[in-house]
Design a protein around this motif. Sequence first.
Motif, PDB file in Angstrom:
ATOM      1  N   UNK A 177     -13.087  15.966   3.536  1.00 60.67           N
ATOM      2  CA  UNK A 177     -13.969  15.564   4.639  1.00 60.67           C
ATOM      3  C   UNK A 177     -13.364  14.383   5.419  1.00 60.67           C
ATOM      4  N   UNK A 178     -12.639  13.527   4.729  1.00 65.80           N
ATOM      5  CA  UNK A 178     -12.029  12.388   5.423  1.00 65.80           C
ATOM      6  C   UNK A 178     -10.946  12.854   6.393  1.00 65.80           C
ATOM      7  N   UNK A 179     -10.268  13.964   6.034  1.00 60.68           N
ATOM      8  CA  UNK A 179      -9.227  14.477   6.921  1.00 60.68           C
ATOM      9  C   UNK A 179      -9.811  14.876   8.266  1.00 60.68           C
ATOM     10  N   UNK A 180     -11.031  15.338   8.235  1.00 67.52           N
ATOM     11  CA  UNK A 180     -11.667  15.747   9.489  1.00 67.52           C
ATOM     12  C   UNK A 180     -11.886  14.550  10.399  1.00 67.52           C
ATOM     13  N   UNK A 181     -12.077  13.370   9.800  1.00 65.44           N
ATOM     14  CA  UNK A 181     -12.275  12.157  10.594  1.00 65.44           C
ATOM     15  C   UNK A 181     -10.950  11.521  11.036  1.00 65.44           C
ATOM     16  N   UNK A 182      -9.914  11.680  10.198  1.00 62.41           N
ATOM     17  CA  UNK A 182      -8.643  11.016  10.491  1.00 62.41           C
ATOM     18  C   UNK A 182      -7.785  11.862  11.421  1.00 62.41           C
ATOM     19  N   UNK A 183      -7.547  13.119  11.062  1.00 65.89           N
ATOM     20  CA  UNK A 183      -6.674  13.993  11.866  1.00 65.89           C
ATOM     21  C   UNK A 183      -7.345  15.348  12.032  1.00 65.89           C
ATOM     22  N   UNK A 184      -8.454  15.416  12.724  1.00 66.34           N
ATOM     23  CA  UNK A 184      -9.142  16.716  12.831  1.00 66.34           C
ATOM     24  C   UNK A 184      -8.339  17.717  13.649  1.00 66.34           C
ATOM     25  N   UNK A 185      -7.609  17.242  14.707  1.00 67.44           N
ATOM     26  CA  UNK A 185      -6.931  18.183  15.593  1.00 67.44           C
ATOM     27  C   UNK A 185      -5.568  18.569  15.065  1.00 67.44           C
ATOM     28  N   UNK A 186      -4.916  17.684  14.267  1.00 62.45           N
ATOM     29  CA  UNK A 186      -3.548  17.953  13.818  1.00 62.45           C
ATOM     30  C   UNK A 186      -3.520  18.821  12.571  1.00 62.45           C
TER      31      UNK A 186
ATOM     32  N   UNK B  86       0.828  -1.210   0.000  1.00 65.91           N
ATOM     33  CA  UNK B  86       0.000   0.000   0.000  1.00 65.91           C
ATOM     34  C   UNK B  86       0.856   1.252   0.000  1.00 65.91           C
ATOM     35  N   UNK B  87       1.955   1.228   0.760  1.00 69.51           N
ATOM     36  CA  UNK B  87       2.829   2.401   0.814  1.00 69.51           C
ATOM     37  C   UNK B  87       3.538   2.630  -0.510  1.00 69.51           C
ATOM     38  N   UNK B  88       3.781   1.551  -1.260  1.00 68.29           N
ATOM     39  CA  UNK B  88       4.431   1.701  -2.557  1.00 68.29           C
ATOM     40  C   UNK B  88       3.571   2.483  -3.544  1.00 68.29           C
ATOM     41  N   UNK B  89       2.242   2.544  -3.313  1.00 66.03           N
ATOM     42  CA  UNK B  89       1.341   3.279  -4.224  1.00 66.03           C
ATOM     43  C   UNK B  89       1.480   4.783  -4.093  1.00 66.03           C
TER      44      UNK B  89
ATOM     45  N   UNK C 101      -9.072   4.736  -3.525  1.00 63.44           N
ATOM     46  CA  UNK C 101      -9.771   4.033  -2.451  1.00 63.44           C
ATOM     47  C   UNK C 101      -9.595   4.812  -1.159  1.00 63.44           C
ATOM     48  N   UNK C 102     -10.713   5.216  -0.579  1.00 59.56           N
ATOM     49  CA  UNK C 102     -10.648   5.993   0.655  1.00 59.56           C
ATOM     50  C   UNK C 102     -10.111   5.138   1.806  1.00 59.56           C
ATOM     51  N   UNK C 103     -10.377   3.848   1.762  1.00 62.93           N
ATOM     52  CA  UNK C 103      -9.887   2.976   2.839  1.00 62.93           C
ATOM     53  C   UNK C 103      -8.355   2.874   2.797  1.00 62.93           C
ATOM     54  N   UNK C 104      -7.819   2.707   1.592  1.00 62.21           N
ATOM     55  CA  UNK C 104      -6.362   2.641   1.468  1.00 62.21           C
ATOM     56  C   UNK C 104      -5.729   3.962   1.858  1.00 62.21           C
ATOM     57  N   UNK C 105      -6.357   5.065   1.437  1.00 66.79           N
ATOM     58  CA  UNK C 105      -5.831   6.377   1.787  1.00 66.79           C
ATOM     59  C   UNK C 105      -5.892   6.609   3.290  1.00 66.79           C
ATOM     60  N   UNK C 106      -7.000   6.177   3.905  1.00 61.62           N
ATOM     61  CA  UNK C 106      -7.137   6.350   5.353  1.00 61.62           C
ATOM     62  C   UNK C 106      -6.088   5.536   6.099  1.00 61.62           C
ATOM     63  N   UNK C 107      -5.833   4.306   5.613  1.00 66.80           N
ATOM     64  CA  UNK C 107      -4.815   3.480   6.257  1.00 66.80           C
ATOM     65  C   UNK C 107      -3.423   4.080   6.076  1.00 66.80           C
ATOM     66  N   UNK C 108      -3.172   4.643   4.882  1.00 62.93           N
ATOM     67  CA  UNK C 108      -1.874   5.270   4.645  1.00 62.93           C
ATOM     68  C   UNK C 108      -1.681   6.469   5.551  1.00 62.93           C
TER      69      UNK C 108
END
Length: 751
Positions: free
Chosen positions: A87-96, A14-17, A44-51
């Motif tokens: 919008x996904x950033x708000x769920x993953x790292x809203x404070x950072x 996944x990181x190689x992508x 893929x939002x799931x792959x991006x979220x995991x990355x």
Amino acid sequence: MSKVNAEATTMLPLLKKKLAFLSGGKDRRSGLILTIPLSSDQTSMEELSATLDYLLSIPSVKCKARGFTVIVDGRKSQWNIVKTVVLMLQNVIPAEVSLVCVVKPDEFWDKKVTHFCFWKEKDRLGFEVILVSANKLTRYIEPCQLTDDFGGSLDYDHNDWLNKRLVFEKFTRESTSLLDELSIINDSDKSSTVDKEKSADLALLPSFDPETVLQTGHELLSELQQRRFNGTEGGGQGGPAWCPMDEELLAQPQVMKLLDSLREQYTRYQELCRQRNKRTQLDEIHAKVMQVVTWLQGPGSELLKTQQAIGDSMRAAQTLQQKHEEIESQHSEWFAVYVELNQQIAALLSAGEEEEVVELKALQQQLSDVCYQQAAQLECRQNILQAAQGFHTTTQELSQLLDGLLGMLCADVAPADGASIQQNLKLLEEKLQTVEAGLTSLRQKGAQLMEQMCTQAPWPLEETESPAGEQQDNVQHIQGVMEEMQLRKQRCEDMVDVRRLKMLQMVQLFKCEEDALQSVEWLGELLDALLKTHVRLGDESQETTTMLDKHRKFVDVAQSTYDYGRQLLQATVVLCQSLRCTTRSSGDTLPRLNRIWKQFSVCAEERQQRLELALNFHTAAERVLQQECVDSESLDEVDSSGKTLLDRLNMPVIFPDGTEQYFGSPSDTAAAAECVRERLLLVEERRLQLQELGLHNEEEEDEEEEHVLNGQEARLDVIGEELSEKEDQDEEEEEAAGQQDEDLERATQDC
């Protein structure tokens, strides 16, 4: 850390992508820049979220407190995807998240929709979202903190970063696991029970090689210190050099801390291993020493004690030598262990403690004493076997020499001549000398063997003594062999004396036969010389007398030769009777000798008679020729003896077997006869002289008177010649004087 490591291993594809990455750039608030490069394909939002979860777990809490600037590159994507990512950033790292920069494409989306949506969601998102083109992104971020995709100068190689990150995580994982294992191993050394020591010994080997892990850590630290972990050499143009794995990512301090802890534990582990290895090595050395000592004093000594025989032949000695070599081979293996143990003990003595040194020296001394004792026994046994082989070899060679000498003595002597007998006698003497030398060598080697057996090293560690009975048997066997060889040699010497006497008699026999044949040849040569060269009878009585004396001496020489041959033949008969053999000369040489002697006697008698006749003839002839008055009877007697001598010269010599032989050649006989005829002619002339002697005296008187008259006439003639010569001289003087007068007158007229 273990969770992150596990995710890094599973997230490698996944990181190689490169769905998102931390380029190492910073915004103006020193916050990290998180770049999300959207592609034209559906993301893929799931792959991006995991990355994003993995990337945001890397920075420290302090670094996260500064906030992130997120660059969403939507130039190759659609607006709805960009909106979903924001919008996904708000769920993953809203404070950072402090700022989200959406890079818009050249063909911009619907301004109203985008502007309205971001403003509407601003309070709910908790961070500011701006739309900006790529060329205006430098208003918010310095160019040196931007990659070349956005017109910046910051170098970033995602594959290099990923490889280095994997190395870092691998080192962290392995070093942490290794530290735990080393800590357990080092702490287990404090236990004093046997079970714990055994369990600690079983767990003494860690899962990873400490040297390899330390080398990996040092290489990683060197990369961090050179600011090459993320593939960047500096911060770019116009800014300071900076590396995301330095202070902000806590990579270098963490690696250094792990290396320090690992070195400390590894040092303790090495010391523990050294102590345990030392103790183990001491135990192993002690066990091996006792093993070597036990074998050498037990089975090794028993093997040697059972080998006391020396054999009764060369083959038996060789068999014993092979057996001893097998025993030596077995000992060599243990001696090799002794050498290895001695080297190990010497190495431990140089670095051992006092208690260990005492123990090691005691072991070394015990091992050396036993090994040297056993080596001395092996060497003594080897020397005895070598001496035994030499003794048996010499015995065998001497026996063969005696057999050969005996065979030569038992064979019949039938040589062809005296030279072959001399050769056989010389060969016999040489063989006897060789036997004597062989017996002397046998005595020396037997004495040496018995001395080595009597001086064999004792067995100080053995309760029972070595079997003396077998050794005594060996000594008796050696002495018996030498006595037997001495008796055989003595018997051969006695036979040699008999054979020598017989061969010397045979040499004398052949010598007598040869000399007898030589006397026959000499006598034949004398006969031949008498017939061929003794022809002359002398020209006068004195010469004939000398020749007669020489002839007698010549006959004496022939007589001596004949007598010598007879004596030799008599000696031959005696020797043949002594040797009990027949002589070849008794039936051949003696008749030849007698036949030649008879022929010589006849010729010598004829020669003497001729010389005596010649002497009588020359004596009478010389007397007749020398005397003034000789009667006619004397002259007739000389003439008669001369004719008799001439008739004898023409007669042949008749041998006893009826054969005839003349003295010399016809020319020699003619020459001898010519001398006789000349004397006869002189005698005949003497006869004529005597007949004319009377007439000769009268003629002499008449001749004297006539001689006187002739003398007077001759004197008168001489006087007349002198007077004529005087007259002629006077006439010449007168003519000369007249000529002078004429010359003077002529000269005067001219004047």
